[in-house]
Design a protein around this motif. Sequence first.
Motif, mmCIF file in Angstrom:
data_model
loop_
_atom_site.group_PDB
_atom_site.id
_atom_site.type_symbol
_atom_site.label_atom_id
_atom_site.label_comp_id
_atom_site.label_asym_id
_atom_site.label_seq_id
_atom_site.Cartn_x
_atom_site.Cartn_y
_atom_site.Cartn_z
ATOM 1 N N ASP A 74 -22.885 -9.919 17.192
ATOM 2 C CA ASP A 74 -21.847 -11.234 17.258
ATOM 3 C C ASP A 74 -22.675 -12.378 17.943
ATOM 4 O O ASP A 74 -22.773 -13.492 17.425
ATOM 5 N N SER A 133 -12.676 -13.593 21.072
ATOM 6 C CA SER A 133 -12.051 -14.119 19.587
ATOM 7 C C SER A 133 -11.477 -12.847 18.980
ATOM 8 O O SER A 133 -11.863 -12.039 19.068
ATOM 9 N N PRO A 134 -10.328 -13.374 18.332
ATOM 10 C CA PRO A 134 -9.475 -12.350 17.729
ATOM 11 C C PRO A 134 -10.184 -11.339 16.654
ATOM 12 O O PRO A 134 -10.062 -10.304 16.687
ATOM 13 N N VAL A 135 -11.152 -12.164 16.056
ATOM 14 C CA VAL A 135 -12.105 -11.274 14.814
ATOM 15 C C VAL A 135 -12.911 -10.399 15.500
ATOM 16 O O VAL A 135 -13.012 -9.360 14.897
ATOM 17 N N PHE A 136 -13.430 -10.804 16.558
ATOM 18 C CA PHE A 136 -14.235 -9.878 17.519
ATOM 19 C C PHE A 136 -13.481 -8.646 17.866
ATOM 20 O O PHE A 136 -13.982 -7.421 17.910
ATOM 21 N N GLN A 137 -12.200 -9.007 18.521
ATOM 22 C CA GLN A 137 -11.639 -7.926 19.235
ATOM 23 C C GLN A 137 -11.180 -7.026 17.983
ATOM 24 O O GLN A 137 -11.207 -5.895 18.565
ATOM 25 N N SER A 138 -10.893 -7.192 16.915
ATOM 26 C CA SER A 138 -10.677 -6.137 15.844
ATOM 27 C C SER A 138 -11.784 -5.481 15.662
ATOM 28 O O SER A 138 -11.783 -4.366 15.697
ATOM 29 N N ALA A 139 -12.808 -6.211 15.202
ATOM 30 C CA ALA A 139 -14.065 -5.513 14.724
ATOM 31 C C ALA A 139 -14.525 -4.530 15.708
ATOM 32 O O ALA A 139 -15.014 -3.226 15.631
ATOM 33 N N VAL A 173 -3.671 -9.757 17.947
ATOM 34 C CA VAL A 173 -4.615 -9.248 17.010
ATOM 35 C C VAL A 173 -3.875 -8.353 16.022
ATOM 36 O O VAL A 173 -3.245 -7.299 16.453
ATOM 37 N N SER A 174 -4.037 -8.531 14.766
ATOM 38 C CA SER A 174 -3.495 -7.656 13.796
ATOM 39 C C SER A 174 -4.205 -6.354 13.707
ATOM 40 O O SER A 174 -5.129 -5.901 14.189
ATOM 41 N N ALA A 190 -6.952 -3.379 10.224
ATOM 42 C CA ALA A 190 -8.238 -2.936 10.156
ATOM 43 C C ALA A 190 -8.248 -1.592 11.030
ATOM 44 O O ALA A 190 -9.131 -0.618 10.777
#
Length: 413
Positions: A46, A321-327, A341-342, A345
């Motif tokens: 990232d 970042s929410p996207v990073f938090q999920s990944a 965060v959803s 995934a």
Amino acid sequence: MRKFLTTTAVALAMMAGAAQAAENVEVLHWWTSGGEAAALDVLKKDLEGKGISWTDMPVAGGGGTEAMTVLRARVTAGNAPTAVQMLGFDILDWAKEGALGNLDEVAAKEGWDKVIPGALQQFSKYDGHWIAAPVNVHSTNWMWINKAALDKAGGKEPQNWDELVALLDNFKAQGITPIAHGGQPWQDATIFDAVVLSLGTDFYKSAFIDLDPAALGGDKMKTAFERMTKLRSYVDDNFSGRDWNLASAMVIEGKAGVQFMGDWAKGEFVKANKVPGTDFVCIRYPETQGAVTFNSDQFAMFKVADDKIPAQMAMASAIESPVFQSAFNVVKGSAPARTDVSNEAFDACGKKAIADLADADKNGKLFGSMAHGHANPAAVKNAIYDVVTREFNGELSAEDAVKELAAAVEAAK
Ligand code: GAL
């Protein structure tokens, strides 16, 4: 002409050097197991995608004990890394020493106050200022069970102590090691988190959060130690000093029935392409359902030279970042450090972790993990480790352990 070229080359090299200094982070961490390294890679990539290079400073040793020793030496030598993986009270201790930077600007710009739970903020902030970026929330009161072994035992998930003992006996009868465990103080303490919590959330709070001598030195604590002795009878002869991820591998490979470990263990199962509900089962330690003992890995940002601050702030921003938090957390086995965060995934264990955390928080049953530095500063934690490990190894009776525990905590406070 030649001279001009040389001079230009030197100038270019200097510029590149300066750019590198500005766009590089040196990160000290203890994420060296397969699952941990895979998660760390998500962060490295990232940052690399944002033009920030990564200087790796890994210090092996689960729970971070060794990493904290190396960090102390680095800071004493006046050479602090940019960012350091750190747990709970250790962060506050470094802040108290004035060693940490200030993330207020990025935190305010990105509204961290609203999305990072209060339980984490108490370790990410000091004196009202942001000093660390939380990357995840783990919890310690989990069991990781080999599904085939559980099925052979009748498939019922243990709901209480007696059912747990019956399951362990069944694993023994199957000819596998009932409990996969590594005899290291932090691992012994991780089991102790769950054992104490199973005797009541009030008891856990009085003993480990409030350090009440009556709870530390009372009958319930004796029961907790007696249970540790019983659990010790189900580990194999080679458990001493074994790394936690090798214990996870025993369950993954069907050589052992269960591991009591935080959900970083799930990172190992995922790395081995194992699927929850098919290959393994994740449940809460019996009689701790609804309650969670948590720890949050945070990156404490050290005071660094001015030209290194932009990369440091970019790293902090990337982490939240929410996207990073999920990944990242899908790979790590943890839950996100933000509430928005959803869970889409995440696998079944991850979804359960996220839901359990929210419920426990809502119901006042979310407690800092003693074993992972979220209940007490290092001195008290280490005093508890010492007694727990000696008792687990048969050097102390349960009765003596109770007396020593109360006295050791009192002395370390
Ligand atoms: C914990 C940490 C986890 C995991 C574990 C084993 O303290 O929070 O992220 O790395 O140690 O190393």
